[in-house]
Design a protein around this motif. Structure first.
Motif, PDB file in Angstrom:
ATOM      1  N   PRO A  42       0.742  -1.389  -0.218  1.00 33.32           N
ATOM      2  CA  PRO A  42       0.475   0.053   0.058  1.00 33.32           C
ATOM      3  C   PRO A  42       1.074   1.349   0.144  1.00 33.32           C
ATOM      4  N   ALA A  43       2.276   1.307   0.250  1.00 34.07           N
ATOM      5  CA  ALA A  43       2.689   1.897   0.371  1.00 34.07           C
ATOM      6  C   ALA A  43       3.288   2.596  -0.665  1.00 34.07           C
ATOM      7  N   ASP A  44       3.412   1.876  -1.817  1.00 33.63           N
ATOM      8  CA  ASP A  44       3.830   1.791  -3.309  1.00 33.63           C
ATOM      9  C   ASP A  44       2.844   2.061  -4.157  1.00 33.63           C
ATOM     10  N   ALA A  45       2.752   3.197  -5.100  1.00 32.49           N
ATOM     11  CA  ALA A  45       1.661   3.052  -5.819  1.00 32.49           C
ATOM     12  C   ALA A  45       2.000   2.404  -6.753  1.00 32.49           C
ATOM     13  N   ARG A  46       3.409   2.346  -7.043  1.00 34.74           N
ATOM     14  CA  ARG A  46       3.830   1.501  -8.691  1.00 34.74           C
ATOM     15  C   ARG A  46       4.007  -0.474  -8.051  1.00 34.74           C
ATOM     16  N   SER A  47       3.485  -0.584  -7.003  1.00 31.89           N
ATOM     17  CA  SER A  47       3.726  -2.131  -6.254  1.00 31.89           C
ATOM     18  C   SER A  47       1.754  -3.101  -7.075  1.00 31.89           C
ATOM     19  N   GLY A  48       1.931  -3.658  -8.168  1.00 35.03           N
ATOM     20  CA  GLY A  48       1.509  -4.430  -8.180  1.00 35.03           C
ATOM     21  C   GLY A  48      -0.095  -4.832  -7.327  1.00 35.03           C
ATOM     22  N   TYR A  49      -1.460  -5.647  -8.098  1.00 30.53           N
ATOM     23  CA  TYR A  49      -2.161  -5.383  -7.076  1.00 30.53           C
ATOM     24  C   TYR A  49      -2.247  -7.042  -6.709  1.00 30.53           C
ATOM     25  N   ARG A  50      -3.790  -7.512  -5.966  1.00 28.23           N
ATOM     26  CA  ARG A  50      -3.873  -8.746  -5.397  1.00 28.23           C
ATOM     27  C   ARG A  50      -5.299  -9.148  -4.733  1.00 28.23           C
ATOM     28  N   VAL A  51      -5.830 -10.365  -4.754  1.00 30.88           N
ATOM     29  CA  VAL A  51      -7.277 -10.082  -4.898  1.00 30.88           C
ATOM     30  C   VAL A  51      -6.887 -10.648  -3.412  1.00 30.88           C
ATOM     31  N   THR A  52      -8.088  -9.991  -2.886  1.00 29.99           N
ATOM     32  CA  THR A  52      -8.475  -9.333  -1.304  1.00 29.99           C
ATOM     33  C   THR A  52      -9.356 -10.889  -1.193  1.00 29.99           C
ATOM     34  N   ILE A  53      -9.615 -11.699  -0.369  1.00 30.19           N
ATOM     35  CA  ILE A  53     -10.194 -12.730   0.128  1.00 30.19           C
ATOM     36  C   ILE A  53     -11.762 -12.411  -0.449  1.00 30.19           C
ATOM     37  N   ALA A  54     -12.333 -11.160   0.393  1.00 32.96           N
ATOM     38  CA  ALA A  54     -13.344 -11.301  -0.553  1.00 32.96           C
ATOM     39  C   ALA A  54     -13.643 -11.508  -2.050  1.00 32.96           C
ATOM     40  N   GLY A  55     -12.706 -10.627  -2.622  1.00 35.26           N
ATOM     41  CA  GLY A  55     -12.272 -10.813  -3.909  1.00 35.26           C
ATOM     42  C   GLY A  55     -12.039 -12.312  -4.331  1.00 35.26           C
ATOM     43  N   HIS A  56     -11.570 -13.608  -3.549  1.00 33.91           N
ATOM     44  CA  HIS A  56     -11.502 -14.915  -3.618  1.00 33.91           C
ATOM     45  C   HIS A  56     -12.877 -15.746  -3.353  1.00 33.91           C
ATOM     46  N   GLN A  57     -14.169 -14.507  -3.482  1.00 40.20           N
ATOM     47  CA  GLN A  57     -15.156 -15.501  -3.628  1.00 40.20           C
ATOM     48  C   GLN A  57     -15.904 -15.275  -4.915  1.00 40.20           C
ATOM     49  N   THR A  58     -14.647 -14.729  -5.776  1.00 39.00           N
ATOM     50  CA  THR A  58     -15.950 -14.543  -6.903  1.00 39.00           C
ATOM     51  C   THR A  58     -14.924 -15.788  -8.362  1.00 39.00           C
ATOM     52  N   LEU A  59     -14.196 -16.607  -7.372  1.00 45.65           N
ATOM     53  CA  LEU A  59     -13.780 -17.619  -8.824  1.00 45.65           C
ATOM     54  C   LEU A  59     -14.892 -18.433  -9.026  1.00 45.65           C
ATOM     55  N   PRO A  60     -16.343 -18.893  -8.109  1.00 42.89           N
ATOM     56  CA  PRO A  60     -17.078 -19.644  -9.020  1.00 42.89           C
ATOM     57  C   PRO A  60     -17.603 -18.985  -9.701  1.00 42.89           C
ATOM     58  N   ILE A  61     -17.577 -17.674  -9.646  1.00 41.16           N
ATOM     59  CA  ILE A  61     -18.280 -17.389 -11.135  1.00 41.16           C
ATOM     60  C   ILE A  61     -17.146 -16.873 -11.930  1.00 41.16           C
ATOM     61  N   LEU A  62     -16.142 -16.762 -11.795  1.00 41.67           N
ATOM     62  CA  LEU A  62     -15.001 -17.212 -13.315  1.00 41.67           C
ATOM     63  C   LEU A  62     -15.834 -18.543 -13.690  1.00 41.67           C
ATOM     64  N   HIS A  63     -15.425 -19.603 -12.667  1.00 40.50           N
ATOM     65  CA  HIS A  63     -15.588 -20.700 -13.419  1.00 40.50           C
ATOM     66  C   HIS A  63     -16.794 -21.302 -14.038  1.00 40.50           C
ATOM     67  N   ALA A  64     -18.142 -20.346 -14.060  1.00 38.36           N
ATOM     68  CA  ALA A  64     -19.390 -20.847 -14.284  1.00 38.36           C
ATOM     69  C   ALA A  64     -19.412 -19.981 -15.362  1.00 38.36           C
ATOM     70  N   TYR A  65     -18.471 -18.804 -15.913  1.00 37.13           N
ATOM     71  CA  TYR A  65     -18.502 -18.487 -17.276  1.00 37.13           C
ATOM     72  C   TYR A  65     -17.748 -19.255 -18.154  1.00 37.13           C
ATOM     73  N   ALA A  66     -16.372 -19.685 -17.546  1.00 30.52           N
ATOM     74  CA  ALA A  66     -15.368 -20.938 -18.564  1.00 30.52           C
ATOM     75  C   ALA A  66     -16.691 -21.993 -19.182  1.00 30.52           C
ATOM     76  N   ARG A  67     -17.723 -22.695 -18.174  1.00 26.06           N
ATOM     77  CA  ARG A  67     -17.977 -23.620 -18.049  1.00 26.06           C
ATOM     78  C   ARG A  67     -18.990 -23.758 -19.172  1.00 26.06           C
ATOM     79  N   PHE A  68     -19.696 -22.286 -19.421  1.00 26.62           N
ATOM     80  CA  PHE A  68     -20.874 -21.986 -20.261  1.00 26.62           C
ATOM     81  C   PHE A  68     -19.693 -20.989 -20.925  1.00 26.62           C
ATOM     82  N   SER A  69     -18.884 -21.035 -21.088  1.00 26.33           N
ATOM     83  CA  SER A  69     -18.142 -20.984 -22.743  1.00 26.33           C
ATOM     84  C   SER A  69     -18.008 -22.004 -23.265  1.00 26.33           C
ATOM     85  N   ARG A  70     -17.427 -23.180 -22.502  1.00 30.16           N
ATOM     86  CA  ARG A  70     -17.902 -24.771 -23.101  1.00 30.16           C
ATOM     87  C   ARG A  70     -19.099 -25.368 -23.681  1.00 30.16           C
ATOM     88  N   VAL A  71     -20.347 -24.697 -23.388  1.00 30.32           N
ATOM     89  CA  VAL A  71     -21.709 -25.121 -23.271  1.00 30.32           C
ATOM     90  C   VAL A  71     -21.825 -24.470 -25.114  1.00 30.32           C
TER      91      VAL A  71
END
Length: 159
Positions: free
Chosen positions: A72-101
């Motif tokens: 957070p002290a370095d504006a040029r540092s990268g980003y990371r997914v938070t624990i709350a962001g990890h909850q989006t993983l099943p949504i991405l999986h659903a999109y991947a699964r839907f693309s196969r359909v």
């Protein structure tokens, strides 16, 4: 193009979630963060987003609690997914699964497999073989465009 509605204060939880997650750029940024691309330039190259678009989406995702700066002290540092962001993983999986359909023989498919037993899963959140959760610590993705080689998701867990 008309500006979309603001659902951030809606009483419906689906509308409130859609306010941030229904943006295709957000989904693509999450995909890349889970794949290990954390720096702004890597995200820009992988998604094709303009600097201004990427900057606005990362700010909104940060405000929504989905991502944070690695340092957070370095504006040029990268980003990371938070624990709350990890909850989006099943949504991405659903999109991947839907693309196969919608395009079962398409060259850009993404398979989701269990890192515990190695089996490809047709579920978005549980391995259908060993019944383990498909979370950031136990999921492998394989993209046909990458030769079908599985790779582990990078968790980037918040401290």
């Amino acid at each position: 193009m008309p500006v979309r509605s603001d659902w951030s204060s809606a009483t419906c939880p689906i509308a409130r979630s859609a306010d941030i997650l229904a943006d295709p750029w957000v989904l693509l940024i999450l995909r890349e963060l889970f794949s290990g691309r954390t720096r702004f330039d890597q995200l820009r190259e992988a998604t094709g987003a303009a600097d201004s678009v990427l900057s606005r989406r990362l700010t909104a995702m940060s405000e929504a609690g989905l991502v944070e700066r690695e340092d957070p002290a370095d504006a040029r540092s990268g980003y990371r997914v938070t624990i709350a962001g990890h909850q989006t993983l099943p949504i991405l999986h659903a999109y991947a699964r839907f693309s196969r359909v919608t395009d079962p023989d398409g060259p850009w498919g993404l398979t989701v497999s269990c890192g515990r037993c190695g089996e490809i899963s047709d579920s978005v959140d549980w391995c259908v073989t060993c019944a383990a959760p498909l979370d950031v610590d136990s999921t492998h993705w394989a993209r046909r465009s990458m030769g079908g080689e599985p790779f582990a998701l990078l968790t980037g867990r918040a401290a």
